[in-house]
Write a protein that holds these residues in place. Structure first.
Motif, PDB file in Angstrom:
ATOM      1  N   THR A  57       0.831  -1.201   0.000  1.00 22.97           N
ATOM      2  CA  THR A  57       0.000   0.000   0.000  1.00 22.97           C
ATOM      3  C   THR A  57       0.869   1.256   0.000  1.00 22.97           C
ATOM      4  O   THR A  57       2.094   1.188   0.059  1.00 22.97           O
ATOM      5  N   THR A  58       0.204   2.394  -0.067  1.00 26.28           N
ATOM      6  CA  THR A  58       0.927   3.657   0.013  1.00 26.28           C
ATOM      7  C   THR A  58       0.170   4.575   0.969  1.00 26.28           C
ATOM      8  O   THR A  58      -1.014   4.368   1.228  1.00 26.28           O
ATOM      9  N   SER A  94       4.766   0.073   1.238  1.00 23.35           N
ATOM     10  CA  SER A  94       5.939  -0.418   0.521  1.00 23.35           C
ATOM     11  C   SER A  94       7.203  -0.026   1.287  1.00 23.35           C
ATOM     12  O   SER A  94       7.223   0.944   2.034  1.00 23.35           O
ATOM     13  N   GLY A  95       8.224  -0.801   1.091  1.00 28.50           N
ATOM     14  CA  GLY A  95       9.461  -0.579   1.834  1.00 28.50           C
ATOM     15  C   GLY A  95       9.611  -1.620   2.922  1.00 28.50           C
ATOM     16  O   GLY A  95       9.079  -2.721   2.814  1.00 28.50           O
ATOM     17  N   ASP A  96      10.286  -1.237   4.006  1.00 26.80           N
ATOM     18  CA  ASP A  96      10.601  -2.197   5.059  1.00 26.80           C
ATOM     19  C   ASP A  96       9.364  -2.863   5.647  1.00 26.80           C
ATOM     20  O   ASP A  96       9.364  -4.047   5.935  1.00 26.80           O
ATOM     21  N   ASP A  97       8.287  -2.049   5.821  1.00 27.40           N
ATOM     22  CA  ASP A  97       7.070  -2.593   6.405  1.00 27.40           C
ATOM     23  C   ASP A  97       6.578  -3.786   5.620  1.00 27.40           C
ATOM     24  O   ASP A  97       6.262  -4.829   6.169  1.00 27.40           O
ATOM     25  N   TYR A  98       6.504  -3.577   4.316  1.00 26.93           N
ATOM     26  CA  TYR A  98       5.971  -4.644   3.480  1.00 26.93           C
ATOM     27  C   TYR A  98       6.925  -5.834   3.465  1.00 26.93           C
ATOM     28  O   TYR A  98       6.503  -6.985   3.607  1.00 26.93           O
ATOM     29  N   ASN A  99       8.224  -5.542   3.305  1.00 26.97           N
ATOM     30  CA  ASN A  99       9.185  -6.638   3.220  1.00 26.97           C
ATOM     31  C   ASN A  99       9.179  -7.481   4.489  1.00 26.97           C
ATOM     32  O   ASN A  99       9.413  -8.679   4.449  1.00 26.97           O
ATOM     33  N   ARG A 100       8.894  -6.840   5.625  1.00 33.22           N
ATOM     34  CA  ARG A 100       8.827  -7.577   6.874  1.00 33.22           C
ATOM     35  C   ARG A 100       7.665  -8.578   6.839  1.00 33.22           C
ATOM     36  O   ARG A 100       7.793  -9.710   7.265  1.00 33.22           O
ATOM     37  N   GLN A 101       6.523  -8.108   6.308  1.00 31.61           N
ATOM     38  CA  GLN A 101       5.366  -8.993   6.200  1.00 31.61           C
ATOM     39  C   GLN A 101       5.694 -10.195   5.336  1.00 31.61           C
ATOM     40  O   GLN A 101       5.330 -11.326   5.650  1.00 31.61           O
ATOM     41  N   VAL A 102       6.406  -9.920   4.219  1.00 32.16           N
ATOM     42  CA  VAL A 102       6.753 -11.026   3.319  1.00 32.16           C
ATOM     43  C   VAL A 102       7.703 -11.984   4.037  1.00 32.16           C
ATOM     44  O   VAL A 102       7.531 -13.207   3.978  1.00 32.16           O
TER      45      VAL A 102
END
Lengths: 562, 305
Positions: A57-58, A94-102
């Motif tokens: 998301t943004t 997007s960014g660290d937040d999202y990558n953490r979820q992945v």
């Protein structure tokens, strides 16, 4: 007594701290996967399928009120067309937040039916852990010809990137070639000084022509600046993409040097562009220009903003950069001086070609969980958004909500897949329509994208005398910048080089930042004469190799052999 | 100052513990923002991966400390850091002390406070702002170089020359901070018994003699104390200043521990390495502090704690 109290307090505090930190670590991993378990595989009659998604998301998606990521025009259209029910398993910026979820999904081993992955390393990990579905068959069977043509426009680079052991394991986003770094020249200065640039009219300049022009600008000093500067560059001289702004890329490429890129050299050996002999030649050219005064005498200490002010102050009339710099860099010049006009030229090699490198295929993917029974739905979503929505105007008529999303610029993250899938030449293709419309050979309505239509409006308004900065920008970036790219492509002036874009290796993790520092420092010292050319470059190369460079090359070779 | 310490109030414990409650918010603040984050230091001994957290990341022992000492540039970086930090401490103190002594001699109250305010001012400006000012003054087209070339010295590339960059860093920092640092010395001077000066004046001591034999010895405890405190920052040469003024050309003379770690650790996203360097630096600072405290105690009977 007191002591015991203290101990108790300490124990309590410790326990508190640990609970707090555990709580901090645990939050976010809350929801667990519930991927759908439908059994019907016939796409036409497969009942309503629940699709869980990992959505990027943004902060400001610009939804009309009432709409959300899980319930918006795009999602509603998708659900209706494909007879599915989309549920967001996680949403993160997007960014660290999202990558953490992945990463969390990855380490838990439970993926949503579909999710976006923003790094190649993660994709590889997902594949190695057998968590994602093989999409080869569904891609071949269900992907529309148009979608296939998009991927084919990258000569296999896009799909190769997601192919493991011959299997297509993800839907890749595409990244079109950035094109060359252009030499943007103040053409109003050229005129006022009575100079001739590009006599043969091939929209290309040789290195000597660039040098002569910079010298003429310093000598002529058309805006009577106190300290005219020929050409200014960033302190880190080179850029990792072909179109690097304020870098020496255009000059280096013209000499066959490809700094900061990995590729196979003439001898077929994998190498790093910055350590090749051609790079030394490029540095020697800049060094001689610096000695001569053609290049900024404060090279290395100027910041990006300093360089921008050289341009806006009328001290400097030549700048290297990509086709889109008028939109975000040169606009500053026009704001202060509405007489400023730029013309871009390509810088050619001795053979009269423009050397350019292909962009990294892509760093973003959509993967389908290995547990999901309907991987074909992913391909159907792909077709819907990147073929039908682009080419089928009936679809927009049937879904006016979606049409208004496009016109109002609701963020692309609202789509089920937040990736761009566009042909390698989409920029040039879209510009073709704009050019035709501007020339009166086409109409505004024929322009396919909302963005290009709004460019058309801005340019028209400027031509009718609005003097608006947006119009000036779009005239420069589109009818000059993209136009030059089109010209180079159509006249076959490009010499394409395909670099290797490796995954991050172990040694890169520990040594890359250090090697970059080494490179930047040595290059700027060589160019400014603080280090001798031959010895300086040699000691850089041997230092680079010794401090991890050789190991990294070996690691990349091993990667390529896999 | 042991003798001057407040004596404990002669009240019952119940009453005084009520007053201790007033300290609670501060203590909680300290606990949350200063002590709790210390837990994060474990990442210096791990290969920290944000997604895995402190408990999931692998322990690697002293790997990052070894790596730090093996880095090719570490010697140069530590040398730069020491030279710049010690230069700032030394010149900063000399200037602050001299300024305090001179300011104390001014009898006109208005002039004194005006001067004081003016020299304090730069302390309150961020280096982000002052670096822009410094760059404008010291670049090749700047006013300093225009003056230099007009008096025939020729231009000096202050920001791009490894010979002068460190001097520029030290000089501008001393300029920024000396006024503010002089406050504590001014206070020390006011604490000196005026009777001593009067007596010395009657005995015919010159101004110089009085400064040398009365003012400076009177300030000595504070000077020692400040030296000890300042020495703890011997490995921090001021990130925001250097970062805003340096460029690859002057890495050789201007790259300090903070900027180096920033480039290697943060930009390269090596959190564990950054934490390891931070911990090592804190260890050195603690060592300096203990040593200095011990030394000043021996020499002057003055201690920080």
């Amino acid at each position: 007594m007191f002591n015991r109290k203290l101990k108790k307090a300490a124990a309590l505090t410790l326990a508190g701290i640990m609970t707090l930190s555990l709580w901090g670590c645990g939050s976010g991993s809350g929801s667990t996967s519930e991927s759908s378990q439908e059994t019907v595989t016939d796409p036409a009659g497969r009942g309503t399928v629940t699709v869980t998604m990992g959505r990027q998301t943004t902060a400001n998606p610009k939804f009309p009120s009432g709409d959300s990521y899980e319930d918006n025009a795009y999602i509603r259209m998708t659900e209706e067309k494909l007879n599915i029910d989309i549920q967001d398993e996680f949403e993160a910026e997007s960014g660290d937040d999202y990558n953490r979820q992945v990463s969390l999904a990855l380490s838990a081993g439970t993926l949503p039916s579909m999710m976006k992955v923003a790094s190649k390393d993660e994709l590889t990990e997902l594949y190695e852990n057998e968590l994602i579905a093989d999409l080869t068959d569904v891609y071949n069977q269900y992907a529309s010809d148009y979608v296939k043509a998009i991927y084919d426009s990258f000569d296999g680079r896009a799909l190769d990137n997601v192919t493991y052991d011959g299997k297509i394991m993800a839907i890749p986003a595409t990244a079109s070639d950035a094109g060359t770094s252009m030499c943007w020249v103040r053409s109003d200065w050229v005129e006022s000084l009575g100079l001739t640039v590009d006599e043969d009219g091939d929209r290309c300049l040789t290195l000597d022509e660039v040098r002569a022009l910079a010298k003429a600008f310093i000598d002529g000093n058309p805006e009577q600046a106190e300290h005219p500067v020929g050409i200014a560059f960033n302190a880190s001289l080179t850029g990792g993409t072909s179109d690097g702004t304020n870098t020496i890329n255009a000059i280096a490429y013209a000499l066959g040097a490809y700094p900061r890129l990995w590729f196979e050299n003439a001898a077929g050996e994998l190498t790093y562009g910055s350590i090749e002999p051609e790079m030394k030649e490029a540095l020697s050219v800049i060094r001689s220009w610096y000695e001569e005064g053609v290049v900024d005498n404060q090279l290395g200490t100027r910041t990006w903003d300093d360089i921008t002010s050289l341009l806006t102050n009328g001290q400097c009339g030549i700048v290297f950069g990509s086709w889109h710099i008028p939109d975000w860099l040169l606009n500053n010049v026009y704001t202060l001086n509405d007489k400023a006009v730029f013309t871009p030229y390509a810088v050619v090699s001795e053979e009269g070609k423009v050397n350019c490198t292909h962009a990294n295929a892509t760093g973003e993917f959509v993967v389908v969980s290995a547990d999901f029974d309907h991987p074909e739905i992913a391909i159907e979503i792909l077709n819907l958004f990147y073929d039908d929505l682009v080419n089928d105007s009936a679809l927009l008529e049937a879904y006016p909500d979606v049409a208004s999303y496009l016109n109002e610029g609701v963020d692309g993250t609202a789509r089920p897949f937040n990736i761009e899938v566009k042909s390698n030449t989409y920029l040039l293709d879209e510009y073709g329509f704009l050019k035709a419309a501007l020339a009166g050979e086409g109409t505004r309505e024929e322009i396919p994208t909302a963005e290009e239509r709004s460019n058309y409006d801005s340019i028209k308004a400027y031509q009718e005398g609005s003097g608006d900065v947006t119009g000036w920008c779009k005239i420069h970036s589109r009818t000059k910048g993209v136009d030059l790219l089109t010209y180079l492509t159509e006249n076959d002036l490009y010499n394409w080089v395909t670099p290797v874009y490796p995954e991050t290796t172990d040694t890169m993790n520990t040594s890359w930042a250090n090697l970059q520092t080494l490179e930047e420092e040595n290059f700027i010292k060589i160019v400014t004469g603080a280090a001798p050319l031959d010895e300086g470059f040699e000691s850089f190369v041997s230092g680079w190799k010794a401090q991890g460079g050789d190991t990294i090359i070996a690691e990349i070779k091993a990667q390529l052999e896999q | 100052m042991k003798s001057k310490m407040l004596k404990p109030l002669n009240k019952s414990r119940g009453q005084s513990s009520f007053f201790h409650l007033f300290v609670m918010p501060g203590m909680i603040f300290l606990l949350i923002f200063n002590y709790l984050p210390m837990f994060g230091l474990v990442m210096a001994f791990q290969d920290f991966v944000p997604a895995k957290g402190f408990f999931g990341s692998k322990f690697v022992g002293l790997k990052h400390f070894r790596y730090m000492l093996q880095l090719p540039d570490i010697g140069r970086v530590i040398r730069n850091t020491l030279i710049i930090a010690l230069g700032k401490i030394f010149f900063g103190m000399i200037l602050a002390i001299a300024f305090a002594i001179l300011l104390n001699e001014i009898r006109m109250k208005f002039l004194k406070s005006t001067v004081q305010t003016i020299v304090y001012l730069p302390h309150f400006l961020s280096w982000v702002v002052l670096a822009a000012v410094a760059v404008n003054l010291f670049n090749l087209d700047g006013s300093v170089n225009q003056i230099l070339s007009s008096i025939g010295i020729g231009k000096i590339n202050f920001l791009g020359s490894n010979q002068v960059f460190r001097k520029l860093i030290i000089g501008t920092d001393v300029w920024k901070e000396f006024g503010y640092n002089s406050v504590v010395y001014l206070a020390a001077i006011t604490g000196i018994d005026p009777g001593l000066h009067e007596a010395a004046a009657i005995d015919g001591a010159s101004w110089w003699k009085r400064i040398w034999h009365i003012t400076i010895p009177g300030m000595m405890p504070i000077i020692m104390l400040m030296t000890a405190m300042n020495l703890t920052s011997v490995l921090s040469a001021g990130f925001d200043q250097v970062y805003n003024l340096y460029s690859p050309i002057v890495y050789e003379s201007g790259d300090v521990l903070d900027t180096y770690v920033y480039r290697i650790g943060l930009v390269g996203r090596q959190y564990s390495f950054g934490a390891a360097v931070g911990l090592a630096r804190s260890a050195v600072a603690t060592l300096m502090m203990v040593t200095a405290n011990h030394l000043t105690d021996k020499l002057t009977g003055q201690r920080i704690y």
